[in-house]
Design a protein around this motif. Sequence first.
Motif, short mmCIF file in Angstrom:
data_model
loop_
_atom_site.label_atom_id
_atom_site.label_comp_id
_atom_site.label_asym_id
_atom_site.label_seq_id
_atom_site.Cartn_x
_atom_site.Cartn_y
_atom_site.Cartn_z
N LEU A 187 3.29 -8.44 10.67
CA LEU A 187 4.72 -8.17 10.72
C LEU A 187 5.52 -9.36 10.20
CD1 LEU A 187 4.94 -6.42 14.20
CD2 LEU A 187 4.51 -5.41 11.96
N ARG A 188 5.04 -10.54 10.48
CA ARG A 188 5.72 -11.77 10.04
C ARG A 188 5.71 -11.88 8.51
NH1 ARG A 188 2.31 -14.73 12.09
NH2 ARG A 188 3.22 -14.73 14.18
N ASP A 189 4.54 -11.75 7.93
CA ASP A 189 4.42 -11.87 6.48
C ASP A 189 5.20 -10.77 5.77
OD1 ASP A 189 2.16 -13.03 7.93
OD2 ASP A 189 1.35 -13.55 5.97
N ALA A 190 5.13 -9.56 6.33
CA ALA A 190 5.81 -8.43 5.70
C ALA A 190 7.32 -8.64 5.68
CB ALA A 190 5.45 -7.14 6.43
N TYR A 191 7.86 -9.22 6.75
CA TYR A 191 9.29 -9.50 6.75
C TYR A 191 9.67 -10.39 5.57
CZ TYR A 191 13.13 -12.75 7.63
OH TYR A 191 14.22 -13.56 7.48
N PHE A 192 8.90 -11.42 5.33
CA PHE A 192 9.23 -12.34 4.24
C PHE A 192 9.08 -11.66 2.88
CE2 PHE A 192 8.50 -15.51 7.59
CZ PHE A 192 9.60 -16.33 7.38
N VAL A 193 8.09 -10.80 2.73
CA VAL A 193 7.92 -10.09 1.46
C VAL A 193 9.12 -9.17 1.23
CG1 VAL A 193 6.54 -8.37 0.24
CG2 VAL A 193 5.41 -10.20 1.50
N VAL A 194 9.50 -8.41 2.23
CA VAL A 194 10.64 -7.50 2.10
C VAL A 194 11.91 -8.27 1.76
CG1 VAL A 194 12.18 -5.99 3.42
CG2 VAL A 194 9.71 -5.67 3.54
N ARG A 195 12.11 -9.39 2.43
CA ARG A 195 13.31 -10.18 2.17
C ARG A 195 13.33 -10.72 0.74
NH1 ARG A 195 17.41 -12.66 4.90
NH2 ARG A 195 18.00 -14.80 4.34
N ALA A 196 12.18 -11.17 0.26
CA ALA A 196 12.12 -11.70 -1.11
C ALA A 196 12.38 -10.60 -2.14
CB ALA A 196 10.75 -12.34 -1.35
N LEU A 197 11.76 -9.45 -1.97
CA LEU A 197 11.98 -8.36 -2.92
C LEU A 197 13.41 -7.84 -2.84
CD1 LEU A 197 8.58 -6.43 -2.67
CD2 LEU A 197 9.37 -7.93 -4.51
N TYR A 205 0.85 -1.19 0.00
CA TYR A 205 0.00 0.00 0.00
C TYR A 205 0.88 1.24 0.00
CZ TYR A 205 -3.78 3.17 1.27
OH TYR A 205 -4.70 4.20 1.29
N GLU A 206 0.96 1.87 -1.14
CA GLU A 206 1.91 2.97 -1.36
C GLU A 206 1.77 4.13 -0.37
OE1 GLU A 206 5.15 4.57 -3.13
OE2 GLU A 206 4.18 2.80 -4.00
N PRO A 207 0.57 4.59 -0.02
CA PRO A 207 0.49 5.77 0.84
C PRO A 207 1.16 5.62 2.19
CG PRO A 207 -1.60 5.44 -0.28
CD PRO A 207 -0.75 4.22 -0.57
N THR A 208 1.17 4.40 2.76
CA THR A 208 1.75 4.22 4.09
C THR A 208 2.97 3.32 4.11
OG1 THR A 208 0.38 2.30 4.66
CG2 THR A 208 -0.54 4.49 5.13
N GLY A 209 3.13 2.45 3.11
CA GLY A 209 4.22 1.48 3.10
C GLY A 209 3.85 0.12 3.64
N ALA A 210 2.61 -0.06 4.06
CA ALA A 210 2.17 -1.35 4.61
C ALA A 210 2.12 -2.42 3.52
CB ALA A 210 0.81 -1.22 5.27
N ILE A 211 2.18 -3.68 3.95
CA ILE A 211 2.13 -4.83 3.04
C ILE A 211 1.05 -5.77 3.55
CG2 ILE A 211 3.41 -6.76 2.05
CD1 ILE A 211 6.00 -5.19 2.78
N VAL A 212 0.02 -6.03 2.74
CA VAL A 212 -1.05 -6.91 3.19
C VAL A 212 -0.68 -8.37 2.93
CG1 VAL A 212 -2.85 -5.17 2.92
CG2 VAL A 212 -2.33 -6.69 1.01
N ALA A 213 -1.25 -9.25 3.75
CA ALA A 213 -0.98 -10.68 3.58
C ALA A 213 -1.66 -11.23 2.34
CB ALA A 213 -1.44 -11.45 4.82
#
Length: 594
Positions: free
Chosen positions: A265-275, A234-242
């Motif tokens: 927070l758990r899912d977002a960590y994995f998304v960030v790491r993959a990207l 979500y671009e406006p805040t930087g959040a990542i949905v599951a």
Amino acid sequence: MSDLDLGVIGNCAVAALIDRDARVVWYCLPRFDGDPVFHSLLGAPSEAPDDGVFAIELEDHVHSEQHYIENTAVLVTELHGRQGSLRITDFAPRFVWRDRLFYPQALVRRLTPVSGSPRIRIRLRPRFDYGSVAPTRTYGSHHIRYVGPQTTMRLTTDATIDFIRDETFFNLSTPLDLFLGPDETLQLGVKETADRLEERTLVYWRTWTHRLATPFEWQDAVIRAAITLKLCTYEPTGAIVAALTTSIPESPGTQRNWDYRFCWLRDAYFVVRALNRLAAVRKMENYFRWLMNIVASLHENDIQPVYGIGLENRLTEREIPDLPGYRGMGPVRVGNQAYEHLQYDNYGNVILGVAQMFLDRRLLSPPNRADFQHLEALGRRALKFYDQPDAGMWEYRTRANVHTTSSLMCWAAADRLARIAHHIGETQRASEWRASANRIREVILERSWSKKRQAFVDSFEGEYLDAGVLLMTEVDFIDPRDPRMVSTVKQLEAVLGRGPHMMRYEAADDFGAPGTAFNTCSFWRIDALARMGRIEEAREYFDDLLKLRNRLGLMSEDVDTKTGEMWGNYPQTYSLVGIVNCAVRLSRPWEAVI
């Protein structure tokens, strides 16, 4: 054929799911976790069973074809009938304009006759407040307004308004454009607007994918997964949905229906790491901005496992009476009670998710020492809670244990803080955090190892197996070839393995034993096998899992191990992360093929 054979379009502000016949079956406003104005994926109210959809229907329809324009999030569907065929191009505009990103709450649908004399009708039937409220419609010469209690949508088009209003079949003899967006007048004609938006959106996505550091093998799978992961941010805040949906059951008729349109927070960590592995580090910077807002708001409170994409800390769970649910399998839930849970692994997930920020010299907005001190405060809480019972990563609702995975991530918090402190020259802090990490590690090795099971088990002094312990290799806790880890993988495969699949855990949970495999665990197993040197097995399993993707290369959360049918919320970021991570891990290097 799965009902989750859906395409995804979006622009990192809104997203829509489109079925193989070009029907928009899911679209929320004003953002991912908002009101689904198109909700037919979860059914419709009994008094309006055909509502909640945006359909382009071809008379005498025979079959359809669908694909993405290469390296973009622009979806093309061709409908073929006895009288003729048409092409529908769908996208949500996203591009840089006047030195800033432009991503309106809008969908563009472009209709082009391909052959013969196709006759179509346009059924545009939004509803509001989760299906309970029909819109009031007003009309202009080239637009229709759909007025709800809090939202007004405007369709601007060069199609005949009467035909749309009355849902009349008509001959599609020339291209038509449909712009569904805010209640605002377009500055240009709809065709000129659509031309410009499509051209610039295509350029944006092609430029973005051009910068990805993809592995040599499985490039198409990785690029599609990466684009879709980005669409879940979500671009406006930087959040990542599951995921982009709510209440798709994990398996049929089980009540395991949850709302995943929030930032775990758990899912977002994995998304960030993959990207990050694909060199798409800008998402890490955006997520860091969102995350540090969360950290700053804690004030000694426990961190929640999940927050709203606008930093909301209350996600009260409720059931929606007007929607029957996916294939009639309710309930439809909004909100998620997991926000109330104690899940201590999240102290580690936060620090793991941003650790690279302190080491990466490419960043436009690097963190400072004050940010490190905020993370240290989280680390101190990890030291306090690493051996305390919690709900665990699988979010058990009725029981608590000292979960191995929670303790593991608390160790990771201390370990990464030691690494960060060393890198930024805080020698004393590095030594102290390293000592704490070593102490936690010894406790985990002693208390989570079961001599009886010859494996690391789900909890301290526990007796059940849990695929989550595969993360021990992911976070560099233990050498993958350590005999204890080798034995653990062997036991997990014997008990939880189902061919290429892995079940989550052995013990029954609040709803009984899980009936479907969790795709993420299957990918964790592949990664662990690769790290252990079982490369060929890992590659075979990976190829098997890739066959479970739908026609467009996307995956949901769960899979029926016998039929291959997808279940669970969609598209699932965890599953897409698995595609990226395993491809990067297993691919032959570019140097070997050039």
